[in-house]
Design a protein around this motif. Structure first.
Motif, PDB file in Angstrom:
ATOM      1  N   PRO A   1      -4.014   5.533  -1.973  1.00  0.00           N
ATOM      2  CA  PRO A   1      -5.278   5.055  -2.539  1.00  0.00           C
ATOM      3  C   PRO A   1      -5.155   4.443  -3.935  1.00  0.00           C
ATOM      4  O   PRO A   1      -5.797   3.445  -4.240  1.00  0.00           O
ATOM      5  N   GLU A   2      -4.309   5.027  -4.788  1.00  0.00           N
ATOM      6  CA  GLU A   2      -4.174   4.523  -6.159  1.00  0.00           C
ATOM      7  C   GLU A   2      -3.648   3.099  -6.195  1.00  0.00           C
ATOM      8  O   GLU A   2      -3.936   2.351  -7.134  1.00  0.00           O
ATOM      9  N   SER A   3      -2.889   2.710  -5.172  1.00  0.00           N
ATOM     10  CA  SER A   3      -2.258   1.389  -5.170  1.00  0.00           C
ATOM     11  C   SER A   3      -3.238   0.259  -4.883  1.00  0.00           C
ATOM     12  O   SER A   3      -2.882  -0.912  -5.031  1.00  0.00           O
TER      13      SER A   3
ATOM     14  N   GLU B   1     -11.680   9.785  -0.741  1.00  0.00           N
ATOM     15  CA  GLU B   1     -10.274   9.567  -1.097  1.00  0.00           C
ATOM     16  C   GLU B   1      -9.993   8.230  -1.773  1.00  0.00           C
ATOM     17  O   GLU B   1      -9.045   8.122  -2.549  1.00  0.00           O
ATOM     18  N   LEU B   2     -10.789   7.204  -1.499  1.00  0.00           N
ATOM     19  CA  LEU B   2     -10.540   5.876  -2.076  1.00  0.00           C
ATOM     20  C   LEU B   2     -11.401   5.615  -3.313  1.00  0.00           C
ATOM     21  O   LEU B   2     -10.887   5.203  -4.357  1.00  0.00           O
ATOM     22  N   LYS B   3     -12.684   5.844  -3.197  1.00  0.00           N
ATOM     23  CA  LYS B   3     -13.572   5.584  -4.335  1.00  0.00           C
ATOM     24  C   LYS B   3     -13.185   6.421  -5.544  1.00  0.00           C
ATOM     25  O   LYS B   3     -13.272   5.960  -6.689  1.00  0.00           O
ATOM     26  N   THR B   4     -12.738   7.635  -5.309  1.00  0.00           N
ATOM     27  CA  THR B   4     -12.334   8.513  -6.407  1.00  0.00           C
ATOM     28  C   THR B   4     -11.076   8.009  -7.115  1.00  0.00           C
ATOM     29  O   THR B   4     -10.749   8.470  -8.214  1.00  0.00           O
ATOM     30  N   LYS B   5     -10.378   7.064  -6.498  1.00  0.00           N
ATOM     31  CA  LYS B   5      -9.171   6.477  -7.106  1.00  0.00           C
ATOM     32  C   LYS B   5      -9.444   5.065  -7.616  1.00  0.00           C
ATOM     33  O   LYS B   5      -8.500   4.313  -7.897  1.00  0.00           O
ATOM     34  N   GLY B   6     -10.713   4.688  -7.707  1.00  0.00           N
ATOM     35  CA  GLY B   6     -11.060   3.404  -8.286  1.00  0.00           C
ATOM     36  C   GLY B   6     -11.240   2.265  -7.305  1.00  0.00           C
ATOM     37  O   GLY B   6     -11.399   1.108  -7.710  1.00  0.00           O
TER      38      GLY B   6
ATOM     39  N   LYS C   1      -6.476   0.263  -6.277  1.00  0.00           N
ATOM     40  CA  LYS C   1      -7.558   0.382  -7.257  1.00  0.00           C
ATOM     41  C   LYS C   1      -8.144  -0.995  -7.536  1.00  0.00           C
ATOM     42  O   LYS C   1      -7.418  -1.965  -7.749  1.00  0.00           O
TER      43      LYS C   1
ATOM     44  N   TYR D   1       0.843  -1.196   0.000  1.00  0.00           N
ATOM     45  CA  TYR D   1       0.000   0.000   0.000  1.00  0.00           C
ATOM     46  C   TYR D   1       0.878   1.245   0.000  1.00  0.00           C
ATOM     47  O   TYR D   1       1.652   1.497   0.929  1.00  0.00           O
TER      48      TYR D   1
END
Length: 255
Positions: free
Chosen positions: A123-125, A146-151, A127, A120
């Protein structure tokens, strides 16, 4: 005239005594160990419950605990189902639009929880991973922002213990949770050994607010002042430390 004054004084004294000794209905969500949970015989216990009892003792009221699912906490308070919420509710700007809060009584951070082998780096890591969170919680707000917006696939649950059941069943990859709650409620229990806290401690005010306080309806200024004074009193007289040390190895009052 003297008899009338005496009668009025006695009536006032009786009313004051009744107000001081009456029940205080306290809402709790008993699925949030070690802050609020149930003993084997079904009685509510935990840090929040013990703090509530200490505060009731200070203000000479009797705590009556009312169990309430988390996402109905504030609606239930506004509907006067109970007098206050003492269940790890963070003081946030959004909640302050609906209810009032006393001073904080603790402040601990949240973190992301994933399997140990998951790398980790933000957040992008993660997805595409499935993350479970408590509905209407500050952790849900963070995860959606912060998380959902990064997939990341964010799934909301009615109770935190349901999140842990689905992690163990393989239906979720992890969660975002208070570090002490997830330590006592999941990581320190069978099935949690393969998981760990990831990333930085999350204190972001726009999501997590200013710590946990006692929530009450607006317009209850006197009760708010009494409870805030009681929080200071139990911090000063050692009752807070006794309760704190029963559950934790450091002072959760925080910053």
């Amino acid at each position: 005239m003297k008899k009338l004054l005496l009668a009025a004084a006695i009536t006032a004294m009786c009313a004051t005594a009744f107000a001081a000794g009456k029940d205080l209905k306290v809402a709790i969500d008993a699925t949030y160990e070690p802050f609020t949970f149930k003993t084997a015989d079904g009685k509510p216990t935990g840090f929040d419950v013990d703090i509530a009892s200490a505060l009731c003792e200070e203000i000479k009221r009797t705590c009556v605990f009312v169990e309430q699912p988390w996402d109905g906490m504030i609606p239930g308070l506004l509907a006067k189902k109970y007098d206050v919420i003492i269940s790890s509710m963070s003081i946030t700007e959004d909640r302050l639009k609906q209810v009032d809060f006393t001073d904080k009584y603790y402040n601990t951070p949240s973190r992301v929880v994933l399997k140990k082998e998951v790398k980790y780096t933000g957040p992008e890591s993660i997805k595409g991973k499935k993350i479970g969170v408590l509905k209407a919680s500050t952790q849900e707000k963070y995860a959606l922002g912060e998380l959902k917006t990064k997939g990341v696939d964010v799934i909301s649950y009615d109770a935190q213990d349901q999140v842990y059941l689905d992690i163990k069943a393989g239906r979720l990859d992890g969660t975002v949770a208070d570090i002490l709650e997830v330590g006592g409620g999941f990581l320190g229990k069978p099935g949690g050994e393969a998981y760990e806290l990831k990333g930085d401690e999350l204190y972001i005010p726009k999501y997590f607010g200013q710590g946990a306080g006692v929530a009450l309806r607006k317009g209850q200024g006197e009760l708010k002042s009494q409870i805030s004074a009681a929080i200071k009193a139990i911090r000063a007289n050692g009752k807070y430390k006794t309760i704190n040390d029963k559950y934790f190895k450091f002072d959760v009052y925080g910053k």
